[in-house]
Design a protein around this motif. Structure first.
Motif, PDB file in Angstrom:
ATOM      1  N   GLN A   5     -56.907 -13.194  34.161  1.00  0.00           N
ATOM      2  CA  GLN A   5     -55.862 -12.439  33.469  1.00  0.00           C
ATOM      3  C   GLN A   5     -54.925 -13.397  32.744  1.00  0.00           C
ATOM      4  OE1 GLN A   5     -55.746  -9.194  33.349  1.00  0.00           O
ATOM      5  NE2 GLN A   5     -56.955  -8.468  35.093  1.00  0.00           N
ATOM      6  N   VAL A   6     -54.531 -14.423  33.479  1.00  0.00           N
ATOM      7  CA  VAL A   6     -53.652 -15.437  32.896  1.00  0.00           C
ATOM      8  C   VAL A   6     -54.311 -16.057  31.672  1.00  0.00           C
ATOM      9  CG1 VAL A   6     -52.578 -17.680  33.303  1.00  0.00           C
ATOM     10  CG2 VAL A   6     -52.520 -15.935  35.088  1.00  0.00           C
ATOM     11  N   GLU A   7     -55.604 -16.172  31.773  1.00  0.00           N
ATOM     12  CA  GLU A   7     -56.377 -16.770  30.694  1.00  0.00           C
ATOM     13  C   GLU A   7     -56.084 -16.106  29.347  1.00  0.00           C
ATOM     14  OE1 GLU A   7     -60.477 -17.175  31.888  1.00  0.00           O
ATOM     15  OE2 GLU A   7     -61.089 -16.951  29.804  1.00  0.00           O
ATOM     16  N   HIS A   8     -56.003 -14.785  29.367  1.00  0.00           N
ATOM     17  CA  HIS A   8     -55.759 -14.065  28.120  1.00  0.00           C
ATOM     18  C   HIS A   8     -54.413 -14.445  27.518  1.00  0.00           C
ATOM     19  CE1 HIS A   8     -59.347 -12.075  29.050  1.00  0.00           C
ATOM     20  NE2 HIS A   8     -58.853 -11.193  29.909  1.00  0.00           N
ATOM     21  N   VAL A   9     -53.409 -14.424  28.364  1.00  0.00           N
ATOM     22  CA  VAL A   9     -52.077 -14.788  27.903  1.00  0.00           C
ATOM     23  C   VAL A   9     -52.099 -16.184  27.295  1.00  0.00           C
ATOM     24  CG1 VAL A   9     -49.676 -15.094  28.569  1.00  0.00           C
ATOM     25  CG2 VAL A   9     -51.080 -13.380  29.733  1.00  0.00           C
ATOM     26  N   LEU A  10     -52.746 -17.063  28.027  1.00  0.00           N
ATOM     27  CA  LEU A  10     -52.767 -18.458  27.618  1.00  0.00           C
ATOM     28  C   LEU A  10     -53.547 -18.638  26.307  1.00  0.00           C
ATOM     29  CD1 LEU A  10     -51.414 -20.716  29.151  1.00  0.00           C
ATOM     30  CD2 LEU A  10     -53.654 -21.408  30.009  1.00  0.00           C
ATOM     31  N   ALA A  11     -54.630 -17.910  26.201  1.00  0.00           N
ATOM     32  CA  ALA A  11     -55.453 -18.026  24.999  1.00  0.00           C
ATOM     33  C   ALA A  11     -54.643 -17.642  23.764  1.00  0.00           C
ATOM     34  CB  ALA A  11     -56.694 -17.143  25.120  1.00  0.00           C
ATOM     35  N   ALA A  12     -53.881 -16.564  23.901  1.00  0.00           N
ATOM     36  CA  ALA A  12     -53.041 -16.142  22.783  1.00  0.00           C
ATOM     37  C   ALA A  12     -52.059 -17.244  22.403  1.00  0.00           C
ATOM     38  CB  ALA A  12     -52.277 -14.866  23.175  1.00  0.00           C
ATOM     39  N   GLU A  13     -51.479 -17.848  23.410  1.00  0.00           N
ATOM     40  CA  GLU A  13     -50.506 -18.916  23.173  1.00  0.00           C
ATOM     41  C   GLU A  13     -51.170 -20.124  22.516  1.00  0.00           C
ATOM     42  OE1 GLU A  13     -46.808 -18.628  23.042  1.00  0.00           O
ATOM     43  OE2 GLU A  13     -47.654 -17.407  24.659  1.00  0.00           O
ATOM     44  N   PHE A  14     -52.362 -20.418  22.980  1.00  0.00           N
ATOM     45  CA  PHE A  14     -53.103 -21.554  22.421  1.00  0.00           C
ATOM     46  C   PHE A  14     -53.412 -21.308  20.951  1.00  0.00           C
ATOM     47  CE2 PHE A  14     -55.174 -24.265  25.949  1.00  0.00           C
ATOM     48  CZ  PHE A  14     -53.975 -24.326  26.616  1.00  0.00           C
ATOM     49  N   ARG A  15     -53.859 -20.112  20.690  1.00  0.00           N
ATOM     50  CA  ARG A  15     -54.191 -19.755  19.306  1.00  0.00           C
ATOM     51  C   ARG A  15     -52.976 -19.953  18.405  1.00  0.00           C
ATOM     52  NH1 ARG A  15     -57.160 -14.549  18.628  1.00  0.00           N
ATOM     53  NH2 ARG A  15     -58.744 -15.884  17.675  1.00  0.00           N
ATOM     54  N   ALA A  16     -51.826 -19.486  18.904  1.00  0.00           N
ATOM     55  CA  ALA A  16     -50.603 -19.616  18.107  1.00  0.00           C
ATOM     56  C   ALA A  16     -50.278 -21.074  17.830  1.00  0.00           C
ATOM     57  CB  ALA A  16     -49.441 -18.934  18.828  1.00  0.00           C
ATOM     58  N   ARG A  17     -50.560 -21.891  18.810  1.00  0.00           N
ATOM     59  CA  ARG A  17     -50.242 -23.302  18.637  1.00  0.00           C
ATOM     60  C   ARG A  17     -51.364 -24.084  17.959  1.00  0.00           C
ATOM     61  NH1 ARG A  17     -47.096 -26.607  23.176  1.00  0.00           N
ATOM     62  NH2 ARG A  17     -46.881 -25.018  24.772  1.00  0.00           N
ATOM     63  N   GLY A  18     -52.490 -23.441  17.779  1.00  0.00           N
ATOM     64  CA  GLY A  18     -53.596 -24.122  17.117  1.00  0.00           C
ATOM     65  C   GLY A  18     -54.431 -24.999  18.027  1.00  0.00           C
ATOM     66  N   TYR A  19     -54.326 -24.744  19.343  1.00  0.00           N
ATOM     67  CA  TYR A  19     -55.131 -25.539  20.269  1.00  0.00           C
ATOM     68  C   TYR A  19     -56.518 -24.937  20.398  1.00  0.00           C
ATOM     69  CZ  TYR A  19     -50.906 -27.957  21.857  1.00  0.00           C
ATOM     70  OH  TYR A  19     -49.776 -28.701  21.936  1.00  0.00           O
ATOM     71  N   ASP A  20     -57.373 -25.675  21.065  1.00  0.00           N
ATOM     72  CA  ASP A  20     -58.733 -25.208  21.302  1.00  0.00           C
ATOM     73  C   ASP A  20     -58.722 -24.094  22.352  1.00  0.00           C
ATOM     74  OD1 ASP A  20     -61.348 -24.793  21.843  1.00  0.00           O
ATOM     75  OD2 ASP A  20     -61.836 -26.875  22.345  1.00  0.00           O
ATOM     76  N   MET A  21     -59.037 -22.896  21.901  1.00  0.00           N
ATOM     77  CA  MET A  21     -58.950 -21.754  22.808  1.00  0.00           C
ATOM     78  C   MET A  21     -59.975 -21.782  23.932  1.00  0.00           C
ATOM     79  SD  MET A  21     -58.138 -18.513  20.396  1.00  0.00           S
ATOM     80  CE  MET A  21     -58.878 -17.458  21.629  1.00  0.00           C
ATOM     81  N   TYR A  27     -57.127 -24.383  31.777  1.00  0.00           N
ATOM     82  CA  TYR A  27     -55.688 -24.466  32.022  1.00  0.00           C
ATOM     83  C   TYR A  27     -55.191 -23.280  32.840  1.00  0.00           C
ATOM     84  CZ  TYR A  27     -55.265 -28.545  29.017  1.00  0.00           C
ATOM     85  OH  TYR A  27     -55.385 -29.804  28.498  1.00  0.00           O
ATOM     86  N   ALA A  28     -55.812 -22.131  32.651  1.00  0.00           N
ATOM     87  CA  ALA A  28     -55.414 -20.965  33.444  1.00  0.00           C
ATOM     88  C   ALA A  28     -55.685 -21.207  34.923  1.00  0.00           C
ATOM     89  CB  ALA A  28     -56.181 -19.727  32.971  1.00  0.00           C
ATOM     90  N   GLN A  29     -56.871 -21.699  35.212  1.00  0.00           N
ATOM     91  CA  GLN A  29     -57.192 -22.007  36.606  1.00  0.00           C
ATOM     92  C   GLN A  29     -56.208 -23.011  37.183  1.00  0.00           C
ATOM     93  OE1 GLN A  29     -59.604 -20.693  38.519  1.00  0.00           O
ATOM     94  NE2 GLN A  29     -60.646 -19.488  36.957  1.00  0.00           N
ATOM     95  N   VAL A  60     -68.912 -22.838  36.720  1.00  0.00           N
ATOM     96  CA  VAL A  60     -69.309 -22.852  35.312  1.00  0.00           C
ATOM     97  C   VAL A  60     -69.975 -24.157  34.893  1.00  0.00           C
ATOM     98  CG1 VAL A  60     -67.489 -21.218  34.739  1.00  0.00           C
ATOM     99  CG2 VAL A  60     -67.058 -23.659  34.534  1.00  0.00           C
ATOM    100  N   ARG A  61     -69.629 -25.237  35.550  1.00  0.00           N
ATOM    101  CA  ARG A  61     -70.281 -26.529  35.304  1.00  0.00           C
ATOM    102  C   ARG A  61     -70.150 -27.037  33.876  1.00  0.00           C
ATOM    103  NH1 ARG A  61     -72.247 -29.786  39.569  1.00  0.00           N
ATOM    104  NH2 ARG A  61     -72.513 -28.398  41.325  1.00  0.00           N
ATOM    105  N   THR A  62     -69.105 -26.652  33.244  1.00  0.00           N
ATOM    106  CA  THR A  62     -68.873 -27.136  31.909  1.00  0.00           C
ATOM    107  C   THR A  62     -67.417 -26.992  31.588  1.00  0.00           C
ATOM    108  OG1 THR A  62     -69.200 -26.599  29.573  1.00  0.00           O
ATOM    109  CG2 THR A  62     -69.655 -24.869  31.109  1.00  0.00           C
ATOM    110  N   PRO A  63     -66.773 -27.866  30.905  1.00  0.00           N
ATOM    111  CA  PRO A  63     -67.328 -29.096  30.312  1.00  0.00           C
ATOM    112  C   PRO A  63     -67.585 -30.188  31.348  1.00  0.00           C
ATOM    113  CG  PRO A  63     -64.986 -28.953  29.897  1.00  0.00           C
ATOM    114  CD  PRO A  63     -65.362 -27.698  30.601  1.00  0.00           C
ATOM    115  N   SER A  64     -67.873 -31.377  30.876  1.00  0.00           N
ATOM    116  CA  SER A  64     -68.237 -32.474  31.771  1.00  0.00           C
ATOM    117  C   SER A  64     -67.074 -32.884  32.651  1.00  0.00           C
ATOM    118  CB  SER A  64     -68.674 -33.686  30.957  1.00  0.00           C
ATOM    119  OG  SER A  64     -67.533 -34.299  30.377  1.00  0.00           O
ATOM    120  N   LEU A 114     -60.477 -23.872  25.891  1.00  0.00           N
ATOM    121  CA  LEU A 114     -59.952 -24.582  27.060  1.00  0.00           C
ATOM    122  C   LEU A 114     -59.010 -23.717  27.892  1.00  0.00           C
ATOM    123  CD1 LEU A 114     -59.343 -28.014  25.375  1.00  0.00           C
ATOM    124  CD2 LEU A 114     -61.027 -27.478  27.125  1.00  0.00           C
ATOM    125  N   ALA A 115     -58.733 -22.519  27.383  1.00  0.00           N
ATOM    126  CA  ALA A 115     -57.813 -21.635  28.098  1.00  0.00           C
ATOM    127  C   ALA A 115     -58.212 -21.418  29.560  1.00  0.00           C
ATOM    128  CB  ALA A 115     -57.689 -20.304  27.365  1.00  0.00           C
TER     129      ALA A 115
END
Lengths: 213, 213
Positions: A140-156, A162-164, B180-184, A158-159
């Motif tokens: 669930q947190v992942e979704h929130v984080l993904a949105a934030e990442f997108r806004a900042r231009g980070y690689d989504m 970072y959520a975990q 998930v075993r990814t990324p490295s 990886l959400a």
DNA sequence: TGTACAACCTACGGCGTCGTAGGTTACGGT
DNA sequence: ACCGTAACCTACGACGCCGTAGGTTGTACA
């Protein structure tokens, strides 16, 4: 904790309505599951603590799994509700703060539920392969984080990672705090945010919360 | 995985020396505990997988608890050994990096042990009130962190809090990564360090490790 | 006042597991 | 070739727990 109401000196054989009994059984079940885990809890024990015999439990929930399922479902519901309800801030840092506070409030006010949720396992009940209730939350947190990442231009992509990390951070800290009960919720939240937001290299010595209490 | 060596087509009734059998039982026990947890594993199953009958297990370990105790003890030993062995760097950030890498290496190479350690619970086996094996580890991290805090002039009484946070972070991420075993491993470690060191507000987009692999 | 249903009970059968008592077989040493 | 011991076995009894069959009692309502 809550003793069945007795009348005078003798324990009165009270007869409850269906709903009442159901709720009572859920309460007791939650307590036992929190304390001894799923396997360590027997239907007989739940019934006994309710001052009732086994078939009553089976009548209401069809078995131990039934009780557990309802308890867990409700607990996840309130947990997610509390956290989601604290996510209306604009600035990401404020979101983090209120989320952390909300979660610690859940830990404090529903500690039994929290124990169940973190203990988890109980072999394959979720949809995917990764069972853990905590990971459900993380996704669930992942979704929130993904949105934030997108806004900042980070690689989504990886959400999830970072959520975990974030969830694991507050989950274990919550467990620990549940035992030691010190310092106060606000202080713990402040330091959690401090770490998550600033990282070890920019730690503030006296972190403070800025949002509404 | 490792099948008892058979001769030709028929399963040979091999008779082992005490030590051999003991080690074999520990291996099997570790696997089962990792997969089904303590309660979900029966002595009979351990014995069966070893091609042996129950009393053999009782002879060697006195019961299920005995097997579990030895398995856990060894696993904690290797885990702590690997992490402690990676702590000889000078700069704190390098320490963090090599510790994260070491831990992920443990997750990768001893995933069964990691599953057991994170699953934990198993009701009150430790000395204090707070059971969790993971928290035992966190209290080790606490010492390292306290020393670092002292050097930086921070409040040392906060070391437990931050230790729990850090350990929780990598523990849950480790569990997730195990599925998930990814990324490295290196990439995961880099991001873990990125978060722990820089915090969300100073995240680097392409974190890299600087230490020896 | 009686009747119908909801709430509850006692009692049982079955299963899986633990842990042990007591006997059997391989195998190395002399 | 024999013998002692370490490795191993086949039972067996007890326990706890699950889940159900079938009967009993309170209580609301006509």
């Amino acid at each position: 904790m809550v003793v069945v109401s007795e009348q005078g000196s003798r324990a009165q054989k009270r007869r409850m309505t269906g709903r009442q009994r159901r709720e009572q059984l859920l309460d007791i079940g939650r307590g036992l599951f929190a304390e001894r885990g799923f396997d360590g809890t027997s239907v007989e024990e739940i019934a006994a603590q309710a001052g009732v015999s086994k078939p009553v439990v089976y009548e209401h929930f069809g078995g131990k799994d039934g009780v557990y399922a309802v308890v867990v479902d409700r607990e996840m519901q309130t947990l997610l509700g509390m956290v989601a309800g604290a996510l209306h801030a604009d600035h990401p840092r404020d979101k983090l703060e209120s989320a952390a506070l909300a979660l610690l409030r859940y830990v404090e006010e529903h500690s039994e539920g929290f124990r169940i949720v973190t203990r988890d396992s109980h072999a394959a009940s979720g949809t995917g392969s990764f069972a853990s209730l905590i990971s459900d939350i993380a996704s669930q947190v992942e979704h929130v984080l993904a949105a934030e990442f997108r806004a900042r231009g980070y690689d989504m992509s990886l959400a999830p990672l970072y959520a975990q990390s974030l969830v694991g951070m507050v989950a274990l800290t919550g467990q620990w705090w549940l035992e030691v009960r010190t310092p106060s919720r606000e202080v713990v939240a402040a330091h959690l945010v401090n770490l998550a937001w600033n990282g070890l290299s920019h730690l503030e010595e006296q972190p403070a919360l800025g949002a509404d209490s």
